[in-house]
Scaffold this active site. Structure first.
Site, short mmCIF file in Angstrom:
data_model
loop_
_atom_site.label_atom_id
_atom_site.label_comp_id
_atom_site.label_asym_id
_atom_site.label_seq_id
_atom_site.Cartn_x
_atom_site.Cartn_y
_atom_site.Cartn_z
N ASN A 268 -10.79 -3.30 -6.26
CA ASN A 268 -10.00 -2.32 -7.04
C ASN A 268 -10.59 -2.00 -8.41
OD1 ASN A 268 -6.73 -3.34 -5.76
ND2 ASN A 268 -8.01 -1.64 -5.14
N ASP B 224 0.83 -1.21 0.00
CA ASP B 224 0.00 0.00 0.00
C ASP B 224 0.87 1.26 0.00
OD1 ASP B 224 -2.28 1.50 0.02
OD2 ASP B 224 -2.82 1.09 2.10
C1 FPP Z 1 -2.05 0.13 -3.27
O1 FPP Z 1 -1.56 1.44 -3.31
C2 FPP Z 1 -1.55 -0.62 -4.39
C3 FPP Z 1 -2.31 -1.26 -5.32
C4 FPP Z 1 -3.77 -1.24 -5.32
C5 FPP Z 1 -1.71 -1.97 -6.42
C6 FPP Z 1 -0.46 -2.71 -6.07
C7 FPP Z 1 0.30 -2.81 -7.30
C8 FPP Z 1 1.64 -2.81 -7.38
C9 FPP Z 1 2.57 -2.81 -6.23
C10 FPP Z 1 2.30 -2.80 -8.67
C11 FPP Z 1 2.40 -4.15 -9.26
C12 FPP Z 1 1.11 -4.41 -9.87
C13 FPP Z 1 0.83 -5.48 -10.54
C14 FPP Z 1 -0.55 -5.59 -11.04
C15 FPP Z 1 1.84 -6.55 -10.77
P1 FPP Z 1 -2.61 2.61 -3.48
O2 FPP Z 1 -2.77 2.89 -4.91
O3 FPP Z 1 -3.88 2.27 -2.78
O4 FPP Z 1 -1.85 3.76 -2.73
P2 FPP Z 1 -2.52 4.94 -1.91
O5 FPP Z 1 -3.26 4.31 -0.76
O6 FPP Z 1 -1.35 5.73 -1.46
O7 FPP Z 1 -3.42 5.67 -2.84
#
Ligand code: FPP
Length: 263
Positions: free
Chosen positions: A87, A39
């Site tokens: 998501n 995250d």
């Molecule tokens: C959460 O951060 C992250 C995700 C929903 C996606 C995780 C994906 C990766 C680490 C990249 C690799 C991906 C794949 C499909 C191989 P967030 O976007 O919720 O962060 P925030 O809470 O700061 O907005």
């Protein structure tokens, strides 16, 4: 002393009692499975005045180092929450970019998987993935299927509530027509979960300072240790992973027993 759950592939859980272990020992505590809620990609990008996908790309880059760290700690399974069943409700452009990133990451990591004999697996309902993403996932699974030392598991379109509904339907179908279905044991039922091929996570890590499980491995985390760090996922390095493992190795797992019973 730690009591470990030791469930072999698709097998039935049993408990063994490894000797006490100092936290400095990398294999201490005998963890087999660590799962991570990656995250903070969005906030990492925002702090740099970049679009969210920039953060996801950096997040994808962080995976390689953590895979290496997991192998160094003699883990057998590393599960990463890459895309939840919730998501899909993100902006369409972000969802599309994540699905593309999945394909490009698989293509980029393929050689590494083969060279280091890493098996690739998934949990979640893959049927909803775009064809290009599904094809890439299935191909990497196929060409790494024979490896058995270490498995990288991506949670894709995964959510615990969705998983339990699918497992219940599959269990009911498999047992249809049987007259005497009493309450199944957890061992019997859990064979229908996406995670049937691996032990429950010993440790669940969540980055970025959020303190919740967000529909991730809710049944499997019944006795998992939890570790939260403020570090955003793109900044989660081998050293951060070591910190989490050292913290885990210093804990006592009681599985409902008293501390005295474990001595
Ligand atoms: C959460 O951060 C992250 C995700 C929903 C996606 C995780 C994906 C990766 C680490 C990249 C690799 C991906 C794949 C499909 C191989 P967030 O976007 O919720 O962060 P925030 O809470 O700061 O907005």
């Amino acid at each position: 002393m730690n009591l470990k759950s030791d469930k072999s592939q698709g097998g039935v859980a049993s408990q063994s009692c490894p000797p006490p272990t100092p936290s400095a020992d990398l294999s201490a505590g005998g963890a087999q499975h660590v799962a991570i809620i990656m995250d903070g990609n969005g906030r990492w990008a925002k702090e740099r005045s970049k679009p969210r996908i920039f953060g996801h790309r950096q997040g994808a880059n962080a995976i390689n180092e953590v895979m290496k760290a997991a192998q160094k700690h003699n883990l057998k399974y590393l599960t990463l929450y890459a895309f939840s069943s919730e998501n899909w409700s993100r902006p369409k452009a972000e969802v599309e970019a994540l699905m593309k990133l999945l394909v490009s990451s698989i293509n980029r990591y393929e050689k590494n998987f083969l060279k280091n004999k890493i098996r690739f697996s998934t949990i979640g309902d893959l049927s909803a993935l775009p064809k290009e993403s599904l094809d890439a996932v299935e191909r990497l699974k196929k060409i790494t299927a024979a490896f058995d030392e270490f498995t990288l598991v991506l949670a894709l379109n995964y959510g615990s509530r969705d998983e339990i509904l699918r497992a219940s339907a599959a269990f009911a179908k498999a047992n249809a027509g049987q007259k005497n279905i009493n309450k199944p044991s957890w061992e019997e039922f859990s064979k229908y979960l996406d995670t049937a091929f691996m032990p429950d996570p010993d440790l669940i890590i969540r980055t970025s300072g959020e303190l919740r499980l967000s529909n991730f491995l809710m049944m499997q985390s019944a006795y998992s240790e939890l570790y939260f760090t403020d570090v955003y996922w793109p900044d989660f390095t081998e050293a951060e992973f070591d910190k989490a493992m050292n913290d885990y190795n210093g804990r006592e797992r009681r599985y409902g027993k008293t501390g005295e019973q474990l001595k």
